[in-house]
Design a protein around this motif. Structure first.
Motif, PDB file in Angstrom:
ATOM      1  N   ALA A  12     -13.998 -39.306 -13.301  1.00 38.51           N
ATOM      2  CA  ALA A  12     -13.528 -38.549 -12.134  1.00 38.51           C
ATOM      3  C   ALA A  12     -13.852 -37.086 -12.337  1.00 38.51           C
ATOM      4  CB  ALA A  12     -12.022 -38.732 -11.948  1.00 38.51           C
ATOM      5  N   GLY A  13     -14.168 -36.420 -11.244  1.00 34.47           N
ATOM      6  CA  GLY A  13     -14.335 -34.980 -11.287  1.00 34.47           C
ATOM      7  C   GLY A  13     -12.964 -34.338 -11.401  1.00 34.47           C
ATOM      8  N   ALA A  14     -12.916 -33.159 -11.977  1.00 33.52           N
ATOM      9  CA  ALA A  14     -11.652 -32.444 -12.145  1.00 33.52           C
ATOM     10  C   ALA A  14     -11.878 -30.972 -11.829  1.00 33.52           C
ATOM     11  CB  ALA A  14     -11.147 -32.600 -13.571  1.00 33.52           C
ATOM     12  N   LEU A  58     -20.129 -28.093 -10.089  1.00 29.33           N
ATOM     13  CA  LEU A  58     -19.836 -29.509 -10.280  1.00 29.33           C
ATOM     14  C   LEU A  58     -20.978 -30.433  -9.855  1.00 29.33           C
ATOM     15  CD1 LEU A  58     -17.784 -31.574 -11.249  1.00 29.33           C
ATOM     16  CD2 LEU A  58     -16.677 -31.456  -8.996  1.00 29.33           C
ATOM     17  N   LEU A  59     -21.703 -30.104  -8.798  1.00 24.45           N
ATOM     18  CA  LEU A  59     -22.754 -31.003  -8.307  1.00 24.45           C
ATOM     19  C   LEU A  59     -23.839 -31.309  -9.346  1.00 24.45           C
ATOM     20  CD1 LEU A  59     -23.051 -29.916  -4.570  1.00 24.45           C
ATOM     21  CD2 LEU A  59     -22.315 -32.155  -5.454  1.00 24.45           C
ATOM     22  N   ILE A  61     -23.513 -31.449 -12.558  1.00 23.15           N
ATOM     23  CA  ILE A  61     -22.881 -32.346 -13.535  1.00 23.15           C
ATOM     24  C   ILE A  61     -22.808 -33.754 -12.950  1.00 23.15           C
ATOM     25  CG2 ILE A  61     -20.759 -32.851 -14.810  1.00 23.15           C
ATOM     26  CD1 ILE A  61     -20.225 -29.782 -14.799  1.00 23.15           C
ATOM     27  N   LEU A  62     -22.386 -33.868 -11.692  1.00 18.82           N
ATOM     28  CA  LEU A  62     -22.277 -35.177 -11.037  1.00 18.82           C
ATOM     29  C   LEU A  62     -23.637 -35.848 -10.944  1.00 18.82           C
ATOM     30  CD1 LEU A  62     -19.809 -34.325  -8.132  1.00 18.82           C
ATOM     31  CD2 LEU A  62     -19.277 -35.386 -10.343  1.00 18.82           C
ATOM     32  N   LYS A  63     -24.676 -35.064 -10.612  1.00 22.33           N
ATOM     33  CA  LYS A  63     -26.028 -35.620 -10.493  1.00 22.33           C
ATOM     34  C   LYS A  63     -26.513 -36.140 -11.847  1.00 22.33           C
ATOM     35  CE  LYS A  63     -30.622 -34.607  -8.790  1.00 22.33           C
ATOM     36  NZ  LYS A  63     -31.528 -33.645  -8.189  1.00 22.33           N
ATOM     37  N   GLU A  64     -26.241 -35.387 -12.894  1.00 20.53           N
ATOM     38  CA  GLU A  64     -26.656 -35.782 -14.241  1.00 20.53           C
ATOM     39  C   GLU A  64     -25.977 -37.094 -14.663  1.00 20.53           C
ATOM     40  OE1 GLU A  64     -25.713 -34.361 -18.773  1.00 20.53           O
ATOM     41  OE2 GLU A  64     -25.784 -32.822 -17.228  1.00 20.53           O
ATOM     42  N   LYS A 109     -16.469 -32.415   1.905  1.00 17.27           N
ATOM     43  CA  LYS A 109     -17.729 -32.228   2.636  1.00 17.27           C
ATOM     44  C   LYS A 109     -18.835 -31.746   1.689  1.00 17.27           C
ATOM     45  CE  LYS A 109     -19.711 -29.893   6.617  1.00 17.27           C
ATOM     46  NZ  LYS A 109     -19.478 -28.965   7.727  1.00 17.27           N
ATOM     47  N   ARG A 110     -18.518 -30.777   0.833  1.00 20.45           N
ATOM     48  CA  ARG A 110     -19.530 -30.219  -0.070  1.00 20.45           C
ATOM     49  C   ARG A 110     -19.904 -31.167  -1.207  1.00 20.45           C
ATOM     50  NH1 ARG A 110     -20.881 -24.998  -0.717  1.00 20.45           N
ATOM     51  NH2 ARG A 110     -22.534 -25.989  -1.909  1.00 20.45           N
ATOM     52  N   LEU A 111     -18.928 -31.938  -1.712  1.00 20.71           N
ATOM     53  CA  LEU A 111     -19.167 -32.793  -2.868  1.00 20.71           C
ATOM     54  C   LEU A 111     -19.531 -34.228  -2.507  1.00 20.71           C
ATOM     55  CD1 LEU A 111     -16.178 -31.553  -5.060  1.00 20.71           C
ATOM     56  CD2 LEU A 111     -18.590 -30.869  -5.245  1.00 20.71           C
ATOM     57  N   SER A 112     -19.313 -34.606  -1.245  1.00 19.61           N
ATOM     58  CA  SER A 112     -19.555 -35.985  -0.778  1.00 19.61           C
ATOM     59  C   SER A 112     -18.782 -37.011  -1.602  1.00 19.61           C
ATOM     60  CB  SER A 112     -21.049 -36.319  -0.788  1.00 19.61           C
ATOM     61  OG  SER A 112     -21.748 -35.452   0.073  1.00 19.61           O
ATOM     62  N   LEU A 113     -17.577 -36.639  -1.997  1.00 15.78           N
ATOM     63  CA  LEU A 113     -16.676 -37.513  -2.736  1.00 15.78           C
ATOM     64  C   LEU A 113     -15.255 -37.311  -2.226  1.00 15.78           C
ATOM     65  CD1 LEU A 113     -17.844 -36.991  -6.423  1.00 15.78           C
ATOM     66  CD2 LEU A 113     -17.896 -39.150  -5.183  1.00 15.78           C
TER      67      LEU A 113
END
Length: 187
Positions: A12-14, A58-59, A61-64, A109-113
């Motif tokens: 999960a993102g934090a 964060l994006l 990191i999420l992509k990686e 909206k920005r993170l699509s999560l």
């Protein structure tokens, strides 16, 4: 991360929005930190720069991580009082630009999560209850200190709530009835 059974752990993102800095990262379901970064919270009177800074940090990191183990959502802790729907912060003297701003919607909206907002002191004490020294206890009272002072109570795996999403508000204990008014008291 790999769980005890050899399978992948959920991630999960934090995001922890505080008065001075915003901490950003990805955590595994066992509470371990997979990645982390930090951005200044400085809002310059507008919430959009903070949302942009969070997404910009964060994006990548999420992509990686996405190829090997996708992140299922983002938990966002924010100092202050939240609305009943946990979609925005309603008051905090140190973060006036975020007041009544649809923070959850803007981040989703920005993170699509999917994002979930929680009062920072509730989130900190719940994490301590699940992964720290509070583990195994039926009830836990915690005090948080940073730019502001807060606290929370967790009973049987759930934060105690009775007003504005939190139960313990240590910063508003009257010590001197005729003393100066607290700057963070809701008006």
């Amino acid at each position: 991360g790999v769980g005890e059974s050899g399978g992948r752990m959920r991630l999960a993102g934090a995001v922890d929005i505080c008065g001075t800095n915003t901490k950003i990262g990805v955590v595994a379901e066992d509470g371990s930190i997979v990645r982390r970064s930090r951005v200044p919270t400085g809002l310059g009177g507008q919430p959009a720069p903070l949302v942009d800074a969070i997404a910009s940090s964060l994006l990548p990191i999420l992509k990686e991580l996405d190829a090997g183990n996708p992140v299922s959502g983002v938990g966002v802790s924010v100092a202050g009082f939240l609305d009943r729907g946990h979609s925005m912060m309603q008051h905090n003297a140190n973060l006036p630009a975020l007041r009544d701003f649809p923070l959850r919607q803007a981040l989703e909206k920005r993170l699509s999560l999917e994002c979930r907002l929680e009062v920072d002191s509730n989130a900190a004490v719940l994490a301590e209850y699940r992964y720290g020294v509070g583990g195994g206890s039926k009830r836990l009272l915690g005090v948080t200190a940073g730019t502001g002072l807060g606290g929370a109570v967790v009973i049987h795996d759930r934060p105690l709530r009775y007003t504005v999403a939190r139960a313990v508000h240590l910063t508003h204990i009257i010590v001197a009835p005729k003393g100066p008014r607290c700057t963070c008291a809701p008006r």
